[in-house]
Design a protein around this motif. Structure first.
Motif, mmCIF file in Angstrom:
data_model
loop_
_atom_site.group_PDB
_atom_site.id
_atom_site.type_symbol
_atom_site.label_atom_id
_atom_site.label_comp_id
_atom_site.label_asym_id
_atom_site.label_seq_id
_atom_site.Cartn_x
_atom_site.Cartn_y
_atom_site.Cartn_z
ATOM 1 N N VAL A 298 0.844 -1.200 0.000
ATOM 2 C CA VAL A 298 0.000 0.000 0.000
ATOM 3 C C VAL A 298 0.879 1.249 0.000
ATOM 4 N N ARG A 299 0.509 2.228 -0.828
ATOM 5 C CA ARG A 299 1.349 3.419 -0.974
ATOM 6 C C ARG A 299 0.696 4.692 -0.463
ATOM 7 N N ASP A 300 -0.552 4.586 -0.016
ATOM 8 C CA ASP A 300 -1.237 5.738 0.568
ATOM 9 C C ASP A 300 -1.891 5.293 1.867
ATOM 10 N N ILE A 301 -1.627 6.031 2.941
ATOM 11 C CA ILE A 301 -2.288 5.754 4.219
ATOM 12 C C ILE A 301 -3.068 7.006 4.621
ATOM 13 N N ILE A 302 -4.334 6.788 4.950
ATOM 14 C CA ILE A 302 -5.197 7.896 5.341
ATOM 15 C C ILE A 302 -5.577 7.727 6.811
ATOM 16 N N VAL A 303 -5.279 8.722 7.627
ATOM 17 C CA VAL A 303 -5.789 8.749 9.001
ATOM 18 C C VAL A 303 -7.049 9.613 8.965
ATOM 19 N N CYS A 304 -8.173 9.008 9.349
ATOM 20 C CA CYS A 304 -9.458 9.682 9.150
ATOM 21 C C CYS A 304 -10.201 9.882 10.469
ATOM 22 N N GLY A 305 -10.314 11.126 10.884
ATOM 23 C CA GLY A 305 -11.098 11.477 12.064
ATOM 24 C C GLY A 305 -12.443 12.051 11.658
ATOM 25 N N HIS A 306 -13.204 12.487 12.638
ATOM 26 C CA HIS A 306 -14.552 12.985 12.302
ATOM 27 C C HIS A 306 -15.098 13.893 13.401
ATOM 28 N N SER A 307 -16.149 14.617 13.058
ATOM 29 C CA SER A 307 -16.802 15.504 14.023
ATOM 30 C C SER A 307 -17.635 14.690 15.010
ATOM 31 N N ASP A 308 -17.934 15.302 16.148
ATOM 32 C CA ASP A 308 -18.764 14.679 17.188
ATOM 33 C C ASP A 308 -18.197 13.337 17.653
ATOM 34 N N CYS A 309 -16.861 13.260 17.726
ATOM 35 C CA CYS A 309 -16.194 11.991 18.085
ATOM 36 C C CYS A 309 -16.184 11.803 19.604
ATOM 37 N N GLY A 310 -16.711 10.683 20.061
ATOM 38 C CA GLY A 310 -16.764 10.399 21.495
ATOM 39 C C GLY A 310 -15.377 10.307 22.119
ATOM 40 N N ALA A 311 -14.447 9.709 21.380
ATOM 41 C CA ALA A 311 -13.077 9.575 21.894
ATOM 42 C C ALA A 311 -12.438 10.949 22.061
ATOM 43 N N MET A 312 -12.668 11.838 21.094
ATOM 44 C CA MET A 312 -12.078 13.177 21.177
ATOM 45 C C MET A 312 -12.729 13.998 22.286
ATOM 46 N N CYS B 11 -1.628 25.901 22.839
ATOM 47 C CA CYS B 11 -1.614 26.893 21.755
ATOM 48 C C CYS B 11 -2.955 27.585 21.546
ATOM 49 N N ALA B 12 -4.024 26.984 22.027
ATOM 50 C CA ALA B 12 -5.351 27.589 21.822
ATOM 51 C C ALA B 12 -6.178 27.482 23.105
ATOM 52 N N PRO B 13 -5.659 28.088 24.204
ATOM 53 C CA PRO B 13 -6.345 27.952 25.503
ATOM 54 C C PRO B 13 -7.696 28.655 25.533
ATOM 55 N N HIS B 14 -7.943 29.528 24.544
ATOM 56 C CA HIS B 14 -9.214 30.272 24.511
ATOM 57 C C HIS B 14 -10.362 29.406 23.999
ATOM 58 N N LEU B 15 -10.064 28.245 23.426
ATOM 59 C CA LEU B 15 -11.130 27.411 22.870
ATOM 60 C C LEU B 15 -11.825 26.609 23.974
ATOM 61 N N HIS B 16 -13.143 26.518 23.836
ATOM 62 C CA HIS B 16 -13.932 25.760 24.809
ATOM 63 C C HIS B 16 -14.998 24.955 24.079
ATOM 64 N N GLY B 17 -15.556 23.997 24.798
ATOM 65 C CA GLY B 17 -16.697 23.238 24.281
ATOM 66 C C GLY B 17 -16.424 22.584 22.946
ATOM 67 N N ASP B 18 -17.404 22.717 22.024
ATOM 68 C CA ASP B 18 -17.304 22.042 20.732
ATOM 69 C C ASP B 18 -16.094 22.496 19.916
ATOM 70 N N GLU B 19 -15.753 23.789 20.038
ATOM 71 C CA GLU B 19 -14.605 24.306 19.273
ATOM 72 C C GLU B 19 -13.311 23.624 19.719
ATOM 73 N N ARG B 20 -13.198 23.428 21.024
ATOM 74 C CA ARG B 20 -12.001 22.756 21.561
ATOM 75 C C ARG B 20 -11.950 21.288 21.115
ATOM 76 N N VAL B 21 -13.090 20.632 21.141
ATOM 77 C CA VAL B 21 -13.132 19.227 20.713
ATOM 78 C C VAL B 21 -12.741 19.121 19.237
ATOM 79 N N ARG B 22 -13.277 20.033 18.420
ATOM 80 C CA ARG B 22 -12.951 19.990 16.989
ATOM 81 C C ARG B 22 -11.459 20.233 16.759
ATOM 82 N N ALA B 23 -10.906 21.225 17.477
ATOM 83 C CA ALA B 23 -9.474 21.525 17.328
ATOM 84 C C ALA B 23 -8.624 20.322 17.741
ATOM 85 N N ILE B 24 -9.017 19.661 18.832
ATOM 86 C CA ILE B 24 -8.268 18.475 19.283
ATOM 87 C C ILE B 24 -8.406 17.351 18.261
#
Ligand code: ZN
Length: 235
Positions: free
Chosen positions: A91-105, A137-150
């Protein structure tokens, strides 16, 4: 019977007969998938659906939070799947795929560790760097914005971990491997791709090249071969 489990019969009666020729070819010739996708185990993310992939086209590894443990961390399912995909299948392409509303995140972003799930807590340590980067680097983020950034940062972190695997590192060095970081926004129905040069996650557009986290070109440590080249470098 659970209605979902009962649908297995339609695989036997309808799906397989309709694809008998394809499965016959795959049985005799073996598989040669075009890419490996490491995605979250979330039921709303279906790698084959996102890629519009037929059987035999996509090698898939799924786990909570689309994690890739660093090579030295442990021998586990992800490490073995990556190694097999790269060495045995080429295999020559590896994709790491995350998503919104992720319970783990969300768990990674939460100040308290989830109760009664010691394995989840231990597993989420593979994403600790992502949480730490955003907190720093982004201590101002909270809630959903912080989860998305993470979530986005975690994709970058797991791509970094991929590069610690010798099979991947060697393929990258030979210029035979490209790494991709994708984020599926399941509310908007949009897939974002990581541009490794800028760190930006860009919407995929048909009229422009797909953003690539680490394009395939030869990367091997070297040094100038003659004193003359030292002189040029020093100028
Ligand atoms: Zn998830």
């Amino acid at each position: 019977m659970n209605e979902l489990l009962g649908r297995v019969f339609s695989f036997e009666k309808t799906v397989f007969p309709d694809s008998r020729e394809l499965f016959g070819k795959l049985s005799t010739e073996g598989q040669s998938p075009k890419a490996l996708m490491i995605s979250c185990a979330d039921s709303r993310i279906v790698p084959e659906q996102i890629m519009q992939a037929q059987p035999g086209e996509l090698f898939v590894c799924r786990n909570a939070g689309n994690m890739v443990p660093s090579y030295a961390t442990m021998n586990g399912g992800v490490s073995s799947t990556v190694e097999y995909a790269v060495v045995a299948l080429g295999v020559r392409d590896i994709i790491v795929c995350g998503h919104s509303d992720c319970g783990a995140m969300k768990a990674l972003a939460a100040p308290e560790a989830p109760e009664g799930m010691p394995n989840v807590v231990a597993w989420l340590r593979h994403g600790a760097a992502a949480e730490h980067v955003i907190s720093s680097c982004a201590p101002h983020l909270h809630g959903d914005e912080r989860v998305r950034a993470i979530s986005l940062q975690n994709i970058m972190a797991q791509i970094d971990h991929l590069r610690t695997h010798p099979s991947v590192a060697a393929a990258i060095a030979r210029g035979e491997m490209a790494l991709h970081g994708w984020f599926v926004d399941i509310t908007a129905g949009v897939v974002l791709g990581l541009d490794g040069d800028t760190g930006q996650f860009m919407p995929m557009r048909e009229d422009r090249p797909i953003p690539v986290a680490l394009p395939a070109y030869t990367r091997v440590a070297n040094e100038p071969v003659s004193e003359a080249s030292y002189a040029v470098a020093a100028e």
